[in-house]
Motif scaffolding. Structure first.
Motif, mmCIF file in Angstrom:
data_model
loop_
_atom_site.group_PDB
_atom_site.id
_atom_site.type_symbol
_atom_site.label_atom_id
_atom_site.label_comp_id
_atom_site.label_asym_id
_atom_site.label_seq_id
_atom_site.Cartn_x
_atom_site.Cartn_y
_atom_site.Cartn_z
ATOM 1 N N PHE A 243 30.047 -50.800 -124.147
ATOM 2 C CA PHE A 243 29.456 -49.908 -123.589
ATOM 3 C C PHE A 243 28.256 -49.375 -124.224
ATOM 4 O O PHE A 243 27.879 -48.054 -124.582
ATOM 5 C CB PHE A 243 30.247 -48.628 -123.325
ATOM 6 N N ASN A 244 27.685 -50.487 -125.345
ATOM 7 C CA ASN A 244 26.502 -50.028 -126.144
ATOM 8 C C ASN A 244 25.071 -49.797 -125.617
ATOM 9 O O ASN A 244 24.728 -50.866 -124.998
ATOM 10 C CB ASN A 244 26.726 -51.029 -127.549
ATOM 11 N N ARG A 245 24.711 -48.505 -125.807
ATOM 12 C CA ARG A 245 23.457 -48.148 -125.068
ATOM 13 C C ARG A 245 22.347 -48.959 -125.746
ATOM 14 O O ARG A 245 21.221 -49.424 -125.146
ATOM 15 C CB ARG A 245 23.126 -46.732 -125.458
ATOM 16 N N ASP A 246 22.348 -49.488 -127.145
ATOM 17 C CA ASP A 246 21.311 -50.252 -127.699
ATOM 18 C C ASP A 246 21.213 -51.614 -127.107
ATOM 19 O O ASP A 246 20.260 -52.118 -126.709
ATOM 20 C CB ASP A 246 21.685 -50.474 -129.318
ATOM 21 N N LEU A 247 22.460 -52.293 -126.481
ATOM 22 C CA LEU A 247 22.362 -53.373 -125.653
ATOM 23 C C LEU A 247 21.976 -53.136 -124.622
ATOM 24 O O LEU A 247 21.100 -54.150 -123.845
ATOM 25 C CB LEU A 247 23.832 -53.830 -125.770
ATOM 26 N N TRP A 248 22.078 -52.205 -123.708
ATOM 27 C CA TRP A 248 21.635 -51.816 -122.583
ATOM 28 C C TRP A 248 20.078 -51.775 -122.546
ATOM 29 O O TRP A 248 19.467 -52.395 -121.446
ATOM 30 C CB TRP A 248 22.240 -50.731 -121.758
ATOM 31 N N ALA A 249 19.543 -51.737 -123.599
ATOM 32 C CA ALA A 249 17.953 -51.652 -123.608
ATOM 33 C C ALA A 249 17.381 -52.885 -123.938
ATOM 34 O O ALA A 249 16.022 -52.993 -124.004
ATOM 35 C CB ALA A 249 17.510 -50.601 -124.934
ATOM 36 N N LYS A 250 18.159 -53.865 -124.227
ATOM 37 C CA LYS A 250 17.660 -55.307 -124.584
ATOM 38 C C LYS A 250 17.639 -56.058 -123.363
ATOM 39 O O LYS A 250 18.345 -55.987 -121.973
ATOM 40 C CB LYS A 250 18.437 -55.974 -125.536
ATOM 41 N N ASP A 251 17.063 -57.265 -123.417
ATOM 42 C CA ASP A 251 16.966 -58.215 -122.461
ATOM 43 C C ASP A 251 18.524 -58.716 -122.239
ATOM 44 O O ASP A 251 19.350 -58.984 -123.031
ATOM 45 C CB ASP A 251 16.165 -59.484 -122.685
ATOM 46 N N PRO A 252 19.083 -58.601 -120.679
ATOM 47 C CA PRO A 252 20.556 -58.561 -120.555
ATOM 48 C C PRO A 252 20.730 -60.290 -120.791
ATOM 49 O O PRO A 252 21.859 -60.689 -121.198
ATOM 50 C CB PRO A 252 20.768 -58.480 -118.972
ATOM 51 N N ALA A 253 19.676 -61.273 -120.432
ATOM 52 C CA ALA A 253 20.153 -62.420 -120.863
ATOM 53 C C ALA A 253 20.348 -62.580 -122.250
ATOM 54 O O ALA A 253 21.172 -63.630 -122.782
ATOM 55 C CB ALA A 253 19.090 -63.385 -120.244
ATOM 56 N N ASP A 254 19.502 -62.209 -123.265
ATOM 57 C CA ASP A 254 19.939 -62.355 -124.508
ATOM 58 C C ASP A 254 21.166 -61.726 -125.102
ATOM 59 O O ASP A 254 21.850 -62.416 -125.780
ATOM 60 C CB ASP A 254 18.720 -61.506 -125.478
ATOM 61 N N VAL A 255 21.585 -60.579 -124.352
ATOM 62 C CA VAL A 255 22.752 -59.894 -124.866
ATOM 63 C C VAL A 255 23.829 -60.986 -124.385
ATOM 64 O O VAL A 255 24.852 -61.151 -125.204
ATOM 65 C CB VAL A 255 22.987 -58.432 -123.956
ATOM 66 N N LEU A 256 23.910 -61.474 -123.244
ATOM 67 C CA LEU A 256 25.057 -62.436 -122.597
ATOM 68 C C LEU A 256 24.895 -63.652 -123.554
ATOM 69 O O LEU A 256 25.947 -64.284 -123.768
ATOM 70 C CB LEU A 256 24.842 -62.676 -121.277
ATOM 71 N N LYS A 257 23.749 -64.123 -123.888
ATOM 72 C CA LYS A 257 23.733 -65.215 -124.873
ATOM 73 C C LYS A 257 24.450 -65.059 -126.024
ATOM 74 O O LYS A 257 25.463 -65.967 -126.593
ATOM 75 C CB LYS A 257 22.184 -65.799 -125.079
ATOM 76 N N ILE A 258 24.221 -64.231 -126.682
ATOM 77 C CA ILE A 258 24.799 -63.652 -128.018
ATOM 78 C C ILE A 258 26.577 -63.352 -127.632
ATOM 79 O O ILE A 258 27.444 -63.908 -128.382
ATOM 80 C CB ILE A 258 24.435 -62.424 -128.693
#
Length: 269
Positions: A243-258
């Motif tokens: 539920f990390n707001r910093d992650l919500w601000a990033k490209d979701p594809a990049d977040v899911l790749k990591i």
């Protein structure tokens, strides 16, 4: 030993629902853990449940679990029948989406575990009508079912073969639970597993949902936790849930790749 790797869509909360489903598939996850409020919002914007069903089928994703039923535990006796009606609607929707389980979120404030157990028994009976199993959740920063052992007691006391616990690495650690608590939990009581890490910069017990970290970037000994699951023979579904707001601000594809890289690190063969 194989695990079914899934993504709880809270991890990319701000992304539209149908895009979430597409991105989860493109990242290589086996399943998507849906929030029913996302589905209701999609309908409120003019969409249909069939849109979600089609997207799940098109992208070949399972729905391991759905989030969530709330307010059933804290409702007054007068309100309780209305809350059960809402729970039944949510179960019916979750079952339509192919989910075998739906999370039963405990009361935020203190409530006798005996009352929670009685009401969880009602949810289990309703679930059989819908063809879905309510799964007991524990929330480390709530005042009722706070620990893994609290949830275990509810499941044991309800004495129903459909009763299970949704184990969560963050909540076990943040509530002061031990690896022995997980080791001692009967395998058949584990209905699903949420995977996440704690924030090393905030005291244990003082953290809430936004403080969760990507696995391996926090302070929980996840290697040990996953090792216990493997020793127990757990081969079920695992969802990355942040539920990390910093992650919500990033490209979701990049977040899911990591996120997928992290999941494969811990759960890959």
């Amino acid at each position: 030993m194989s695990f079914t790797l899934c993504l709880n869509v809270s991890t990319i909360k701000t992304t539209p629902l149908l895009d979430k489903i597409r991105l989860v598939s493109e990242a290589g996850f086996d399943g998507v853990e849906l929030w029913l409020n996302d589905v209701y919002e999609h309908i409120g914007r003019g969409g249909e449940v069939s849109d979600v069903e089609k997207a799940l089928a098109d992208y070949g994703l399972i729905v391991p679990c759905t989030i969530a039923m709330r307010a059933w535990g804290e409702a007054s006796d007068l309100e309780y029948p209305l809350m059960l009606d809402d729970c039944k609607r949510r179960m019916d929707l979750a079952a339509r989406l192919g989910s075998p389980t739906i999370v039963a979120t405990p009361p935020r404030d203190g409530r006798d575990l005996g009352v929670i157990t009685e009401r969880y028994a009602d949810l289990l009976k309703l679930g059989r009508e819908s063809g879905i199993k309510p799964i007991m959740e524990y929330i480390s920063f709530f005042g009722s079912v706070t620990t893994l052992n609290d949830a275990r007691k509810v499941v044991e006391d309800v004495n129903d073969p459909d009763a299970t616990v949704i184990v969560d690495a963050f909540h076990t650690w943040n509530s002061g639970g031990s690896f022995d608590d997980l080791r001692d939990l009967p395998l058949e009581m584990i209905g699903h597993y949420h995977f996440d890490d704690g924030n090393a910069g905030i005291a244990q017990g003082a953290q809430t949902d936004p403080d969760r970290m990507m696995p391996g970037e926090g302070c929980i000994d996840l290697d040990q936790e996953v090792s216990i699951l493997k020793e127990k023979g757990y081969q079920g579904t695992v969802s990355l849930e942040l539920f990390n707001r910093d992650l919500w601000a990033k490209d979701p594809a990049d977040v899911l790749k990591i996120g997928m890289e992290k999941m494969q690190h811990y759960f890959g063969d």
